[in-house]
Write an enzyme that holds these catalytic residues in place. Structure first.
Site, mmCIF file in Angstrom:
data_model
loop_
_atom_site.group_PDB
_atom_site.id
_atom_site.type_symbol
_atom_site.label_atom_id
_atom_site.label_comp_id
_atom_site.label_asym_id
_atom_site.label_seq_id
_atom_site.Cartn_x
_atom_site.Cartn_y
_atom_site.Cartn_z
ATOM 1 N N LYS A 26 0.829 -1.199 0.000
ATOM 2 C CA LYS A 26 0.000 0.000 0.000
ATOM 3 C C LYS A 26 0.875 1.266 0.000
ATOM 4 C CE LYS A 26 -3.671 0.018 2.630
ATOM 5 N NZ LYS A 26 -5.056 0.346 2.316
ATOM 6 N N ARG A 96 -3.540 2.915 8.524
ATOM 7 C CA ARG A 96 -3.835 1.603 7.927
ATOM 8 C C ARG A 96 -2.597 0.729 7.886
ATOM 9 N NH1 ARG A 96 -8.473 2.452 4.145
ATOM 10 N NH2 ARG A 96 -8.792 4.674 4.130
ATOM 11 N N GLY A 105 -8.033 -7.475 4.747
ATOM 12 C CA GLY A 105 -8.897 -7.510 5.928
ATOM 13 C C GLY A 105 -8.307 -8.213 7.143
ATOM 14 N N MET A 107 -5.588 -7.353 8.936
ATOM 15 C CA MET A 107 -4.978 -6.491 9.960
ATOM 16 C C MET A 107 -5.837 -5.249 10.178
ATOM 17 S SD MET A 107 -0.943 -6.911 9.238
ATOM 18 C CE MET A 107 -1.007 -6.524 7.505
ATOM 19 N N ARG A 340 -2.994 -1.380 -6.352
ATOM 20 C CA ARG A 340 -2.086 -2.523 -6.226
ATOM 21 C C ARG A 340 -2.419 -3.502 -7.337
ATOM 22 N NH1 ARG A 340 -4.943 -4.660 -0.676
ATOM 23 N NH2 ARG A 340 -6.999 -4.873 -1.564
ATOM 24 N N HIS A 457 -15.562 -9.035 1.447
ATOM 25 C CA HIS A 457 -14.508 -9.874 2.012
ATOM 26 C C HIS A 457 -14.560 -11.289 1.453
ATOM 27 C CE1 HIS A 457 -12.974 -12.709 5.020
ATOM 28 N NE2 HIS A 457 -11.996 -11.835 5.095
ATOM 29 N N SER A 796 14.521 -43.123 -11.434
ATOM 30 C CA SER A 796 13.326 -42.320 -11.178
ATOM 31 C C SER A 796 13.201 -42.197 -9.665
ATOM 32 C CB SER A 796 12.094 -42.997 -11.774
ATOM 33 O OG SER A 796 10.958 -42.230 -11.438
ATOM 34 N N CYS A 863 9.004 -39.486 -9.761
ATOM 35 C CA CYS A 863 7.621 -39.934 -9.908
ATOM 36 C C CYS A 863 6.870 -39.935 -8.577
ATOM 37 C CB CYS A 863 7.548 -41.297 -10.569
ATOM 38 S SG CYS A 863 8.328 -42.587 -9.591
ATOM 39 N N TYR A 883 12.947 -35.022 -16.500
ATOM 40 C CA TYR A 883 11.493 -34.844 -16.481
ATOM 41 C C TYR A 883 10.943 -34.984 -15.065
ATOM 42 C CZ TYR A 883 11.126 -39.906 -15.906
ATOM 43 O OH TYR A 883 11.225 -41.170 -15.413
#
Ligand code: PEP
Ligand code: MG
Length: 914
Positions: A26, A96, A105, A107, A340, A457, A796, A863, A883
């Site tokens: 902010k 703020r 919301g 804080m 923002r 909210h 693997s 994997c 991979y």
């Protein structure tokens, strides 16, 4: 001089937009907007560093920083031409929070700071509006009382509601100046009673207390929970932004609003947002009144509307990203309060990235980095099948706030949602949500609220979480206390109780009574396809394969872009009804002959499945693992057998029939049920293991019973030959599980090669190539990788077992104490979800290096479950693997994570083969 406090306003700023670490999001946005000459009320930002100093210094701020803050206040007073605490014409402030990462919301915020008995009179005289001044003062006492003095909000609410009742006021705005004056007197009494002190009249003292309250709110339980969920480090701290107040509640020429430069739900390029006339900022975000869409701002004040469009368009161009902004109009004059980068849903993230790249605003790299891999989940979520919706009663259509379809049982409170979610999926149904509901929202599959708009909210938080959400479903009347909701549908009142099933669609806003069926998502939407192909270009030769055991899964995996199969767990093929009997017979066999008989029945089934996999993955490698079953999973439970044997002698005809059916597949001609059960129990006892995870598993089984490995190798090669005969390219890779010593691999490889060569010779196709490799799942295999690689053509990493064996932590039992471990911060995250780089990761790095030194062409992949988790994929990429392999639905996530790792660079090219 090191700076702790940064002033901004009147076209200048001490800080700038790049300083999010110090100023928070902010503060950085305000500084940047101010520098760009946008109408920002002047103010200053106390840096995040001060927040950390505050906690280190026992919740105090050193004098030196207090002096700097006082100087910044003096600058602010000069810029605006008013003084804090001036009884004739008071400066009012907002204080703020604002951390580096947005925590909507979570804080604290305090508005109208600077009001006291005297300045309230001054404000009334100056504005000529006594009611307005009293309303500001009572709001301030209430907010300050709750946030800075830690007085329970309900105490104030009770007084306020009692006054409304007494004055017969329906709306807050029906209260007169005198009513509000009386409320203020009562509020002050509450403060005195609760804090044993008068409400602070000194505005500078108010300011210090408010700033400290903002810092303290960094450690609110809800803020802590949010950080944990979003993986925001605890040590960042929040900045405190002190800014001159502007008023959206100064009558009908004032308003307050929030907006986005694009639709944060769909990503469409439309000016998007809402505003409320004659209201203060918090009213919009809190979702208490339902606001008007921003398009209606033109009719209300055309000049303001075009100025807002012009400013926000500039902001988007400047930041090269979708902006989420807050504004206030005070008596016809527009002020920007915040901008923002806007939070957005997964589908919106993809659309915005692709379209901004097409518009030339960002390049391809930036576009690919703009979408968090986990956000793709939302594009891959199921939707409702239209046919099943036809059978349900539609309760209402609310506002579509966060896309995706969800089905669950209704919970009316966050705590209930958490509790109920342990047994069944839950939909959280609330009038509105507040930041205190965060844990319930997290536990729920979907969220429905009766009031609030797209920036309430519930909407903002649900979108961030990727949870489907419908807001403003005003037709639903909710009694949170009675845990019921009523809604009138075609003239009839329906009641929804706790635990009832509902279905909700966050993409359309529809809410239904009952359980809808869901349909799989379409991975071929043009935007998604374009985005993924853009990402794939950065990935180079790094592959993404899928873990798939049956042809159907392999087909799904191909649709999601899998380039082969990284793991086929052959034992999963045997759980099917028609196969389990042969599998059990094979396990129960006491000699090779009987075992071979059972295996002969399994062979054609395996061959068919393997052929299906090769067909689905034409041209791509298919890794098939030899049997690695936890044997006990295929057999009846020992305790169950004992009980059944015990009850059998006294069983009546019905029970006997029941037992006969239960054990039918184990029966043999001429054998009594008792004999069957006894035989079964004795074999189950022979096979019983104290620690099956470390027992007769993996390659050990094939070593003891070589005919199993032999049958599987034959089935694989015969299937490959079958498919290859149709002119399709097949690349079989046969994988031996759970080895700890190269001799185990040698033993199994010999059997595989013999069976394979025989199959090829018989078919006259010695040209068909196949690989034999191994899983690395045991630390010893990793530590001796150099000798293992002399036998293995590929590695693997089975990181499920490798994590289990490296950490000595049971993969099946860890969840029982996971919460305790995470709460005590022993593990930052679940090591079975996110690869433990420090321990398991080190073994992997060592093994890759040693393996490639011994065999430069060694193919290396992963994997375990980690293969689809973004940060683990990044690790695998950097380690030089060829991979990753993961479940079909996570394939796009892994593709994107790999692309992002590639863009961010730093791959260990030296050890890579492809
Ligand atoms: C592993 O251990 O990581 C693995 C993939 O094998 P499984 O999960 O089948 O034990
Ligand atoms: Mg394993």
């Amino acid at each position: 001089m090191h700076r702790y406090v940064y002033a901004f306003g009147n076209g200048t700023a001490d800080g700038d937009g790049t300083m999010k670490d110090a100023l928070g999001g902010k503060g950085a946005g305000l500084a940047e907007m101010s520098r760009a000459g946008m109408p920002v009320p002047p103010g200053f930002t106390v840096s995040t560093e001060v927040c950390n100093i505050f906690f280190e210094a026992n919740r105090t701020v050193p004098d030196e920083i207090e002096r700097e803050a006082a100087e910044a206040l003096a600058v602010l007073e000069k810029r605006i031409g008013k003084k804090l605490g001036d009884a004739a014409d008071p400066l009012l402030l907002s204080v703020r929070s604002g951390a580096k990462f947005s925590m909507p919301g979570m804080m604290n915020t305090i508005l109208n700071l600077g009001l006291n008995d005297a300045t309230t009179q001054g404000l009334a005289a100056k504005t000529g509006n006594e009611r307005f001044a009293y309303d500001c003062y009572r709001r301030f006492i209430q907010m300050f009382g709750e946030v800075a003095l830690e007085i329970d909000m309900s105490k104030f609410d009770e007084v306020f509601d009692a006054r409304k009742h007494k004055a017969k006021a329906k709306l807050d705005t029906d209260l007169t100046a005198q009513d509000l004056e009386a409320v203020i007197a009562e509020y002050k009494k509450i403060v005195k009673k609760e804090t044993k002190k008068d409400f602070p009249q000194n505005a500078r003292e108010q300011l210090k207390l408010a700033r400290n309250a903002v810092f303290n709110s960094w450690w609110n339980p809800k803020a802590g929970y949010y950080r944990k969920m979003e993986r925001i480090p605890d040590n960042l701290g929040t900045a405190a932004n002190v800014q001159a107040m502007v008023f959206g509640n100064m009558g009908d020429t004032s308003c307050t609003g929030v907006g986005f430069t694009r639709d944060p739900g769909s990503g469409e390029k439309v000016f998007y947002g809402e505003f409320l006339v004659n209201a203060q900022g918090e009213d919009v975000v809190a979702g208490i009144r339902t606001p008007q869409p921003i398009s209606e701002l033109t009719a209300w004040n055309e000049g303001v509307y075009s100025q807002l469009v012009e400013i926000t368009t500039r902001l988007e161009k400047h930041y090269k990203d979708m902006q989420d902004f807050e504004f206030t109009v005070q008596e016809g004059k527009l002020y920007m309060l915040q901008t923002r980068n806007g939070k957005r849903t997964g589908p919106a993230a993809v659309r915005v990235a692709v379209e901004m790249q097409e518009e030339g605003l960002i390049d391809e790299r930036t576009a690919v980095l703009r979408v968090a891999p986990s956000q793709l989940d939302q594009l891959l979520h199921p939707v409702f099948s239209q046919a099943s919706l036809g059978k349900l009663t539609k309760l209402t259509r609310g506002t579509d706030a966060s896309p995706g379809a969800a089905v669950g049982r209704v919970a009316f409170s966050a705590d209930d949602a958490v509790e109920m979610s342990e047994k069944a999926p839950v939909i959280l149904l609330r009038k509105e949500t507040t930041p205190d509901d965060i844990h319930g929202m997290d536990a729920a599959k979907g969220i429905v609220t009766a009031i609030g708009g797209k920036s309430s909210h519930a909407a903002v938080v649900a979108r961030g979480m990727g949870r489907p959400c419908v807001v403003g479903a005003g037709a639903i009347e909710i009694s949170e206390r009675a845990k019921t909701a009523t809604v009138a549908v075609s003239g009839k009142t329906l009641t929804v109780k706790e635990g009832d099933w509902i279905s909700m669609d966050g993409t359309t806003g529809d809410v239904y009574l009952g359980q809808a069926e869901t349909q799989d998502p379409d991975p071929h939407s043009p935007l998604f396809a374009k985005f993924m192909s853009m990402a794939d270009r950065f990935r180079g030769g790094f592959g993404v394969r899928a873990n798939a055991d049956i042809p159907r899964d392999a087909e799904v995996a191909r649709k999601f872009g899998a380039e082969g199969i990284g793991l086929c767990r052959t034992e999963h093929m045997f759980f099917a009804e028609d196969r389990i009997a042969h599998m059990q017979a094979m396990i129960l066999a006491r000699d090779e002959k009987t075992r071979r008989k059972a295996l002969a029945k399994l062979l054609p089934m395996q061959r068919r499945d393997f052929a299906g996999l090769f067909e689905a993955m034409e041209g791509f490698p298919v890794v098939i693992r030899t049997l690695d079953p936890p044997l006990h999973e295929f057999l009846p439970k020992r305790e169950e057998l004992m009980v059944d044997l015990a009850v059998l002698p006294a069983a009546d005809a019905k029970k006997k029939k029941e037992l006969g059916a239960k054990y039918k597949r184990f029966s043999a001609a001429g054998k009594t049920l008792k004999a069957v059960l006894q035989g079964l129990l004795s074999r189950v006892e022979e096979l019983h293991e104290f620690n099956p995870m470390l027992g007769l598993r993996g390659c050990r089984l094939g070593i003891l019973y070589p005919e199993i490995t032999e049958m599987q190798a034959r089935a694989i090669l015969e299937a490959a030959l079958q498919v290859s005969k149709k002119g399709k390219k097949v690349i079989p890779e046969i994988m031996i599980p759970l080895i700890g010593d190269v001799k185990e691999l040698e033993n199994q490889k010999k059997i595989v090669v013999q069976a394979a060569e025989e199959a090829l010779r018989k078919a006259g196709r010695t040209d068909l190539k196949y690989l034999v490799g191994t899983m690395i799942e045991i630390p010893r295999a990793a530590l001796t990788a150099a000798s293992v690689a002399r036998e293995a053509e590929f590695f693997s990493f089975g990181t499920n077992d490798l994590t289990q064996t490296t950490m000595g932590l049971s993969r099946d039992d860890y969840t029982k104490f996971q919460k305790d471990y995470e709460e005590r911060k022993i593990f930052a995250q679940d090591p079975f979800g996110v690869l433990d780089r420090e321990g398991v990761g080190k073994l992997i790095q060592m093994a890759v290096k040693a393996g490639r030194e011994a065999r430069p062409a060694l193919e290396v992949g992963i994997c375990g479950e980690h293969g689809g988790e973004p940060s683990s994929v990044e690790f695998c990429y950097r380690t030089g693997m060829d991979y990753v392999s993961c479940s079909p639905y996570r394939v796009p996530i892994a593709r994107l994570a790999a692309a992002q790792a590639a863009i961010e660079g730093d791959r260990s090219e030296a050890t890579r083969t492809a």
